[in-house]
Design a protein around this motif. Structure first.
Motif, PDB file in Angstrom:
ATOM      1  N   MET A   1     -41.634 -13.693  42.885  1.00  0.00           N
ATOM      2  CA  MET A   1     -41.808 -14.524  41.728  1.00  0.00           C
ATOM      3  C   MET A   1     -40.570 -15.408  41.575  1.00  0.00           C
ATOM      4  SD  MET A   1     -42.536 -13.441  37.807  1.00  0.00           S
ATOM      5  CE  MET A   1     -44.297 -13.647  37.877  1.00  0.00           C
ATOM      6  N   ILE A   2     -40.768 -16.585  41.039  1.00  0.00           N
ATOM      7  CA  ILE A   2     -39.669 -17.528  40.826  1.00  0.00           C
ATOM      8  C   ILE A   2     -39.212 -17.428  39.370  1.00  0.00           C
ATOM      9  CG2 ILE A   2     -39.016 -19.959  40.798  1.00  0.00           C
ATOM     10  CD1 ILE A   2     -40.982 -20.357  43.116  1.00  0.00           C
ATOM     11  N   PHE A   3     -37.891 -17.399  39.192  1.00  0.00           N
ATOM     12  CA  PHE A   3     -37.303 -17.335  37.865  1.00  0.00           C
ATOM     13  C   PHE A   3     -36.388 -18.530  37.639  1.00  0.00           C
ATOM     14  CE2 PHE A   3     -38.450 -13.042  38.858  1.00  0.00           C
ATOM     15  CZ  PHE A   3     -38.956 -12.562  37.664  1.00  0.00           C
ATOM     16  N   LYS A   4     -36.480 -19.092  36.453  1.00  0.00           N
ATOM     17  CA  LYS A   4     -35.584 -20.169  36.034  1.00  0.00           C
ATOM     18  C   LYS A   4     -34.472 -19.522  35.222  1.00  0.00           C
ATOM     19  CE  LYS A   4     -35.410 -24.483  33.426  1.00  0.00           C
ATOM     20  NZ  LYS A   4     -36.216 -25.463  32.676  1.00  0.00           N
ATOM     21  N   ILE A   5     -33.246 -19.760  35.643  1.00  0.00           N
ATOM     22  CA  ILE A   5     -32.092 -19.184  34.965  1.00  0.00           C
ATOM     23  C   ILE A   5     -31.282 -20.317  34.358  1.00  0.00           C
ATOM     24  CG2 ILE A   5     -29.988 -17.841  35.255  1.00  0.00           C
ATOM     25  CD1 ILE A   5     -31.474 -16.432  37.578  1.00  0.00           C
ATOM     26  N   THR A   6     -31.162 -20.303  33.045  1.00  0.00           N
ATOM     27  CA  THR A   6     -30.333 -21.295  32.379  1.00  0.00           C
ATOM     28  C   THR A   6     -28.958 -20.668  32.163  1.00  0.00           C
ATOM     29  OG1 THR A   6     -31.208 -20.640  30.227  1.00  0.00           O
ATOM     30  CG2 THR A   6     -32.232 -22.540  31.278  1.00  0.00           C
ATOM     31  N   TYR A   7     -27.924 -21.493  32.343  1.00  0.00           N
ATOM     32  CA  TYR A   7     -26.567 -20.956  32.324  1.00  0.00           C
ATOM     33  C   TYR A   7     -25.548 -22.014  31.923  1.00  0.00           C
ATOM     34  CZ  TYR A   7     -25.987 -23.452  36.733  1.00  0.00           C
ATOM     35  OH  TYR A   7     -25.912 -24.432  37.684  1.00  0.00           O
ATOM     36  N   GLN A   8     -24.359 -21.534  31.592  1.00  0.00           N
ATOM     37  CA  GLN A   8     -23.167 -22.355  31.413  1.00  0.00           C
ATOM     38  C   GLN A   8     -22.290 -22.089  32.633  1.00  0.00           C
ATOM     39  OE1 GLN A   8     -22.512 -24.383  28.562  1.00  0.00           O
ATOM     40  NE2 GLN A   8     -24.634 -23.909  28.107  1.00  0.00           N
ATOM     41  N   GLU A   9     -21.567 -23.082  33.088  1.00  0.00           N
ATOM     42  CA  GLU A   9     -20.792 -22.909  34.317  1.00  0.00           C
ATOM     43  C   GLU A   9     -19.585 -21.985  34.164  1.00  0.00           C
ATOM     44  OE1 GLU A   9     -20.084 -26.979  35.600  1.00  0.00           O
ATOM     45  OE2 GLU A   9     -21.635 -26.674  37.124  1.00  0.00           O
ATOM     46  N   THR A  10     -19.161 -21.727  32.931  1.00  0.00           N
ATOM     47  CA  THR A  10     -18.012 -20.867  32.726  1.00  0.00           C
ATOM     48  C   THR A  10     -18.258 -19.906  31.573  1.00  0.00           C
ATOM     49  OG1 THR A  10     -15.642 -20.791  32.288  1.00  0.00           O
ATOM     50  CG2 THR A  10     -16.869 -22.573  31.256  1.00  0.00           C
ATOM     51  N   LYS A  11     -17.661 -18.741  31.658  1.00  0.00           N
ATOM     52  CA  LYS A  11     -17.793 -17.756  30.593  1.00  0.00           C
ATOM     53  C   LYS A  11     -16.716 -17.938  29.530  1.00  0.00           C
ATOM     54  CE  LYS A  11     -19.948 -14.314  33.491  1.00  0.00           C
ATOM     55  NZ  LYS A  11     -19.941 -12.990  34.034  1.00  0.00           N
ATOM     56  N   GLY A  12     -15.743 -18.809  29.791  1.00  0.00           N
ATOM     57  CA  GLY A  12     -14.610 -18.966  28.903  1.00  0.00           C
ATOM     58  C   GLY A  12     -14.824 -19.886  27.714  1.00  0.00           C
ATOM     59  N   ARG A  13     -15.935 -20.593  27.646  1.00  0.00           N
ATOM     60  CA  ARG A  13     -16.195 -21.525  26.551  1.00  0.00           C
ATOM     61  C   ARG A  13     -17.468 -21.145  25.831  1.00  0.00           C
ATOM     62  NH1 ARG A  13     -16.357 -27.201  29.251  1.00  0.00           N
ATOM     63  NH2 ARG A  13     -17.894 -27.350  27.605  1.00  0.00           N
ATOM     64  N   ASN A  14     -17.542 -21.573  24.586  1.00  0.00           N
ATOM     65  CA  ASN A  14     -18.774 -21.368  23.837  1.00  0.00           C
ATOM     66  C   ASN A  14     -19.889 -22.218  24.447  1.00  0.00           C
ATOM     67  OD1 ASN A  14     -17.550 -19.668  22.004  1.00  0.00           O
ATOM     68  ND2 ASN A  14     -17.070 -21.318  20.583  1.00  0.00           N
ATOM     69  N   PRO A  15     -21.092 -21.668  24.523  1.00  0.00           N
ATOM     70  CA  PRO A  15     -22.207 -22.439  25.085  1.00  0.00           C
ATOM     71  C   PRO A  15     -22.533 -23.672  24.242  1.00  0.00           C
ATOM     72  CG  PRO A  15     -22.762 -20.115  24.948  1.00  0.00           C
ATOM     73  CD  PRO A  15     -21.482 -20.295  24.208  1.00  0.00           C
ATOM     74  N   LYS A  16     -22.840 -24.773  24.932  1.00  0.00           N
ATOM     75  CA  LYS A  16     -23.301 -26.000  24.298  1.00  0.00           C
ATOM     76  C   LYS A  16     -24.588 -26.416  24.988  1.00  0.00           C
ATOM     77  CE  LYS A  16     -18.742 -27.807  23.217  1.00  0.00           C
ATOM     78  NZ  LYS A  16     -17.793 -28.865  23.501  1.00  0.00           N
ATOM     79  N   ARG A  17     -25.564 -26.771  24.217  1.00  0.00           N
ATOM     80  CA  ARG A  17     -26.856 -27.161  24.786  1.00  0.00           C
ATOM     81  C   ARG A  17     -26.695 -28.275  25.812  1.00  0.00           C
ATOM     82  NH1 ARG A  17     -31.516 -29.310  20.949  1.00  0.00           N
ATOM     83  NH2 ARG A  17     -31.498 -27.161  20.283  1.00  0.00           N
ATOM     84  N   GLU A  18     -25.817 -29.226  25.520  1.00  0.00           N
ATOM     85  CA  GLU A  18     -25.634 -30.379  26.407  1.00  0.00           C
ATOM     86  C   GLU A  18     -25.086 -29.984  27.778  1.00  0.00           C
ATOM     87  OE1 GLU A  18     -24.147 -30.163  23.327  1.00  0.00           O
ATOM     88  OE2 GLU A  18     -25.591 -31.372  22.236  1.00  0.00           O
ATOM     89  N   ASP A  19     -24.419 -28.834  27.851  1.00  0.00           N
ATOM     90  CA  ASP A  19     -23.819 -28.383  29.112  1.00  0.00           C
ATOM     91  C   ASP A  19     -24.664 -27.351  29.848  1.00  0.00           C
ATOM     92  OD1 ASP A  19     -21.636 -30.023  28.591  1.00  0.00           O
ATOM     93  OD2 ASP A  19     -20.515 -28.425  27.601  1.00  0.00           O
TER      94      ASP A  19
END
Length: 70
Positions: A1-19
């Motif tokens: 099965m194929i999964f789409k994984i949404t992520y932020q490139e770094t764990k050190g910053r708060n997530p932003k939708r734009e990133d």
């Protein structure tokens, strides 16, 4: 099965939708998909979502659609 994984490139910053970025992996279940990405990247995973049927067809139309292999 194929999964789409949404992520932020770094764990050190708060997530932003734009990133938020996405990658696609093919595994047996969502647990394996998350584990695979966690072991091979420094990404902060936001969401793991199965993609199939019409949703998969829609995602495949994107020029950025590519199955990531580790």
């Amino acid at each position: 099965m194929i999964f789409k994984i949404t992520y932020q490139e770094t764990k050190g910053r708060n997530p932003k939708r734009e990133d938020t970025k996405a990658l696609y992996v093919e595994t047996e279940d969502a647990v394996q998909a998350r584990k695979l990405v966690e072991e091979n990247t420094p990404y902060n995973i936001e969401f793991v979502q199965p993609v199939e049927g019409k949703h998969l067809a829609y995602e495949q139309q994107s020029p950025d659609f590519e199955i990531t292999e580790f």
